[in-house]
Design an enzyme around this catalytic site. Structure first.
Site: not given
Length: 221
Positions: A2, A105
């Protein structure tokens, strides 16, 4: 991993998430493109009481010789967080919750990376599982944190192989409890969040530049 996330919650929404335990007298700053080493909100127990504070995203272990690092420790893998020297003591005694609105993402296709914003379907804020530590020397002190990641659920797996661990409110107290030093009692929480409760959509590649930070970044293409 992340590597970017968002936070654009109203103060009342965040207070509701934490059952009105952490009240702020000032508005919470909004960010549509939070990047490593920036200051972020974090809920943790400092040994006296739980509190909502701003900390640095990028863990600096208390035993590190210096504050600066070429690669900030922004993520800790759920599979090894109990073993890695940089993380295991924090996981045992210094767990935290990092509130977020969503995370980014990137999906790689034809050698190009397309960013996606991922959030809950109902629009509620997310509660990332994290760990924290405080580093200091004779002149400085820095509290910092890392987000714990796990394998991606079915939704995120089409985009990336990892995702942040997202905690259920029912687990908040047990996760934050510093007297609970048995890693095995909290490791079952480190599971992928149910894919059916989340959505993912393509967003502008402007998010690639950490200097970009406006509401249009989270608009669907």
């Amino acid at each position: 991993m992340c590597g970017r996330f968002t936070f654009f919650e109203q103060l009342e929404t965040l207070e509701k998430l934490f059952n009105n335990k952490y009240r702020q007298n000032t508005p919470l700053p909004t960010s549509y493109n939070i990047a490593p080493t920036q200051s972020i909100f974090c809920v943790y127990h400092d040994g006296t009481y739980e509190q909502l504070k701003t900390v640095r995203w990028g863990l600096i272990p208390s035993w590190a010789k210096e504050q600066k690092s070429s690669r900030p420790l922004i993520n800790a893998r759920a599979e090894t967080v109990t073993e890695k020297p940089s993380f295991r003591q924090s996981f045992q005694r210094r767990r935290c919750i990092i509130p977020a609105s969503g995370f980014y993402e990137w999906q790689t296709k034809n050698k190009k990376k397309q960013p996606f914003h991922i959030q809950l379907k109902n629009g509620d804020p997310l509660a990332f599982a994290g760990i924290w530590d405080t580093w200091s020397n004779d002149t400085e002190q820095m509290t910092s944190c890392a987000i714990i990641t796990t394998e991606a659920n079915e939704l995120v797996a089409d985009i990336h192989e990892r995702m942040p661990v997202i905690l259920s409110p029912a687990d908040f107290d047990r996760w934050l409890d510093p007297t609970n030093t048995d890693p095995q009692s909290v490791t079952p929480m480190l599971e992928p969040y149910p894919a059916g409760d989340m959505i993912a959509y393509e967003v502008s590649p402007r998010v690639n530049d950490p200097r970009s930070n406006d509401a249009e970044l989270v608009n669907s293409l």
